[in-house]
Motif scaffolding. Sequence first.
Motif, mmCIF file in Angstrom:
data_model
loop_
_atom_site.group_PDB
_atom_site.id
_atom_site.type_symbol
_atom_site.label_atom_id
_atom_site.label_comp_id
_atom_site.label_asym_id
_atom_site.label_seq_id
_atom_site.Cartn_x
_atom_site.Cartn_y
_atom_site.Cartn_z
ATOM 1 N N ILE A 117 36.718 49.662 48.843
ATOM 2 C CA ILE A 117 37.084 49.826 47.478
ATOM 3 C C ILE A 117 35.749 49.612 46.705
ATOM 4 O O ILE A 117 34.743 49.085 47.052
ATOM 5 N N ILE A 118 35.887 50.077 45.451
ATOM 6 C CA ILE A 118 34.822 49.877 44.479
ATOM 7 C C ILE A 118 35.402 48.830 43.408
ATOM 8 O O ILE A 118 36.255 48.688 42.949
ATOM 9 N N ASP A 119 34.416 47.563 43.417
ATOM 10 C CA ASP A 119 35.040 46.582 42.859
ATOM 11 C C ASP A 119 34.565 46.798 40.933
ATOM 12 O O ASP A 119 33.384 46.965 40.469
ATOM 13 N N GLY A 120 35.755 46.827 40.385
ATOM 14 C CA GLY A 120 35.622 47.307 38.941
ATOM 15 C C GLY A 120 34.964 46.327 37.946
ATOM 16 O O GLY A 120 34.279 46.599 36.992
ATOM 17 N N LEU A 121 35.337 44.897 38.489
ATOM 18 C CA LEU A 121 34.791 43.886 37.730
ATOM 19 C C LEU A 121 33.243 43.693 37.798
ATOM 20 O O LEU A 121 32.325 43.363 36.828
ATOM 21 N N LEU A 122 32.736 43.910 38.976
ATOM 22 C CA LEU A 122 31.329 43.761 39.451
ATOM 23 C C LEU A 122 30.595 44.959 38.834
ATOM 24 O O LEU A 122 29.420 44.756 38.303
ATOM 25 N N SER A 123 31.017 46.025 38.546
ATOM 26 C CA SER A 123 30.604 47.182 38.245
ATOM 27 C C SER A 123 30.520 46.923 36.442
ATOM 28 O O SER A 123 29.241 47.466 35.875
ATOM 29 N N LYS A 124 31.400 46.443 35.937
ATOM 30 C CA LYS A 124 31.314 46.016 34.630
ATOM 31 C C LYS A 124 30.309 45.014 34.135
ATOM 32 O O LYS A 124 29.410 45.024 33.454
#
Length: 518
Positions: free
Chosen positions: A381-388
Amino acid sequence: MAAELVEAKNMVMSFRVSDLQMLLGFVGRSKSGLKHELVTRALQLVQFDCSPELFKKIKELYETRYAKKSAEPSPQVPRPLDPLALHPMPRTPLSGPTVDYPVMYGKYLNGLGRLPAKALKPEVRLVKLPFFNMLDELLKPTELVPQSTEKLQESPCVFALTPRQVEMIRSSRELQPGVKAVQVVLRICYSDTSCPQEDQYPPNIAVKVNHSYCSVPGYYPSNKPGVEPKRPCRPINLTHLMYLSSATNRITVTWGNYGKSLMLQLLCPQSYSVALYLVRQLTSSDLLQRLKTIGLKHPELCKALVKEKLRLDPDSEIATTGVRVSLICPLVKMRLSVPCRAETCAHLQCFDAVFYLQMNEKKPTWMCPVCDKPAAYDQLIIDGLLSKILSECEDADEIEFLAEGSWRPIRAEKEQSCSPQGPILVLGTSDTNGLPPASSTPGVGGSVGSALGGIGSGTGVAGGPETGKPGADVVDLTLDSSSSSEDDEEEEDEDEDDDEGPRPKRRCPFQKGLVPAC
């Protein structure tokens, strides 16, 4: 009953494709496939599900076929035709328990033993490979059965591509010069039906395609003593050696059958199965684009996961108020661009999906670089929070998640000076009272000043009227008790010698060029 079973098998073996299809359709079985597949299904039907109705249908098809042939005129044979003369068959019935038709006709079945001797086995399944999309199954997993007692065995297989499959191969893009994206690959694995099997080569494997040998991945060299080198077992691309037309292709698999007696093979068999597939090979860029499309996890879901990790546990005596997460990829030690982790991992730390996919494209291991546990592509999965966070926090390499789900950056602190804090004494000229002036290095100036100002005195004074603070006593640690006691003894000796008379000159204890400060 045994004689009728053998007779039915003999009749089935003499059937044409149309007869086999009529027989299989009569019992509701699949009628598609090549002739050897139809024969296999019919033999299985006779062996395990032979009923009076089925035996009657087999006999009816057999009599219908040979009745037509016997009615045809034969100018070369003047006497009446005998069906058994045109198609000779054993007139004495064979003993049922000792005849094993799958073994007898093994070479007819592509040289591969597809039919088990006594009972139907579940099919062998191979694991799904992320870098290969299966388009067609050309040959189902088929067990490699030794045909003799030789150490090297050969198992041939013959098949042909359909016009649609040929067009798919020719119209596909090139991944490398001479390497098409749509390929015909050979996969080999253990004949274990309990779970999906990974690719595994038998010893001394060699693959020949249309009289030309195909390259097989070699062994990885091992630098550790006593450790056998490992071979990367991957699908073998056969496309460049095949006839891309309706012509028949012949594949021969040569493999080693070593080191096991007949009894040992019966107790612990370790056989292999081969399969042929038409696949489309993907690249790491293709998998990354697919992951960004279907594997992105919403920031709110990631935030809820952080709260769950930091939730207060009433049974635990230790309360966790925050957890630090690095923004540096553990694989390449660079800042994360696409933060990724497996859903099965228990940590919040991520790695870079770009480099992770590239490394598994070269050498597929699919192991998490953080916890060293399996991290398959389907679980990423791609961590959306860490990407932000990466887009908002560009001047920090580490952050800390707090218990309420918020975060704060942890910036690198400035390097502290090696010198101690506080006032320092500086060496210089003495004041009118004969004391050294105050400076910014405590201890250093005092010890050196005392050594230069008066060797043997043992103490120095820090501070003065300029600072307005009471002076601090500084002890010269370069002098020990033995030297001071020796000086006292020398002074007493000088007093005694003054009464007796002049003494000879003593050698100066100071080194040349060293002048007292006072």
